[in-house]
Design an enzyme around this catalytic site. Structure first.
Site, short mmCIF file in Angstrom:
data_model
loop_
_atom_site.label_atom_id
_atom_site.label_comp_id
_atom_site.label_asym_id
_atom_site.label_seq_id
_atom_site.Cartn_x
_atom_site.Cartn_y
_atom_site.Cartn_z
N SER A 155 4.35 48.81 60.61
CA SER A 155 3.95 47.75 59.70
C SER A 155 3.92 46.43 60.45
O SER A 155 4.58 46.28 61.49
CB SER A 155 4.95 47.66 58.53
OG SER A 155 4.76 46.49 57.76
N TYR B 107 13.73 46.44 55.10
CA TYR B 107 12.46 47.11 55.39
C TYR B 107 11.98 46.72 56.79
O TYR B 107 11.60 47.59 57.59
CB TYR B 107 11.42 46.73 54.34
CG TYR B 107 10.06 47.34 54.58
CD1 TYR B 107 9.84 48.70 54.38
CD2 TYR B 107 8.99 46.56 55.01
CE1 TYR B 107 8.59 49.27 54.60
CE2 TYR B 107 7.74 47.11 55.24
CZ TYR B 107 7.54 48.47 55.02
OH TYR B 107 6.30 49.02 55.26
#
Length: 245
Positions: free
Chosen positions: A139, A152
């Site tokens: 990501s 995250y």
């Protein structure tokens, strides 16, 4: 259907929706034999029906090492080898650190980071044998940490670190390691968020831009894994044109 991956065997985790599903279909269209794994195994039958090539569906929980080892073993038993691992399984449970439900931290670390490590560990002997490819779906959060996404981001930074160490260990043996870092993609990922305010914020942010589609990331995966053997595409950062961070 092309033949760019004819004779190759691919295993895709987190394939029940979004990037994983699109990637499995794209790799099948390139001629690969594809094994797909997910916790929501019922969804995989629809994927298999739509794929142009042969697809093996597997119930898979990447947080369970036995489940991972069994899925890799079944893939090799069915197809005789393993050439490409696409580690896509993941969850995003955004929220502030203060007052957080730390069970959600555990879930993210176990799924996003440990899950990808377990799958690499199980698949690596086969990939070494075939001079294959490990492809990690990470990501933009693996490059830039943001408020309310600390854990995250930590899992995605961890994937990058693990992947670079892995690359240094196996590249001389012919195994390529690729990290793909998508920005905003129109998937179910934001729907995992349990904090209503954070879920709304993610939806509103996505609405401000032309988000990527899962097929955009699948095309990048196909590009990376179909390069000549002497070419290693180690990192691909892919943002929507409208995304500023």
């Amino acid at each position: 259907m092309s033949n760019a991956l004819a004779g190759k065997v691919v295993f895709v985790t987190g394939a029940s929706s979004g990037i994983g599903e699109a990637t499995a279909l794209a790799l099948s269209a390139e001629g690969a034999q594809v094994a797909v794994g997910a916790r929501r195994a019922g969804r995989l039958e629809s994927l298999a029906d739509r794929a142009p090539g042969e697809v093996l569906t597997l119930e898979l929980d990447v947080t369970d090492q036995e489940s991972v080892r069994a899925a890799v073993a079944e893939t090799v038993e069915r197809f005789g080898a393993l050439d490409v691992l696409v580690n896509n399984a993941g969850v995003m449970l955004s929220g502030p650190i203060v007052g957080a439900d730390t069970t959600e931290w555990t879930r993210m670390v176990e799924t996003n980071l440990l899950g990808s490590m377990y799958t690499v560990h199980a698949a690596l002997p086969h990939l070494l044998e075939r001079k294959g490819t490990v492809l990690q779906i990470s990501s933009t959060s693996g490059r830039i940490a943001s408020a309310n996404s600390g854990v995250y981001a930590a899992t995605k930074f961890g994937i990058t670190a693990f992947s670079e160490a892995l690359r240094q260990e196996v590249t001389a043996q012919g195994v390529r390691v690729v990290v793909v870092e998508p920005g905003f993609v129109a998937t179910e990922l934001a729907g995992h968020i349990t904090d209503p305010a954070m879920r709304t914020a993610a939806q509103q942010m996505a609405a401000t831009m032309r988000t990527l589609q899962p097929e955009d990331i699948a095309a990048a995966v196909v590009y990376a894994v179909t390069q000549p053997e002497h070419v290693a595409v180690n990192e691909l950062l892919i943002r929507p044109t409208d995304q500023t961070r």
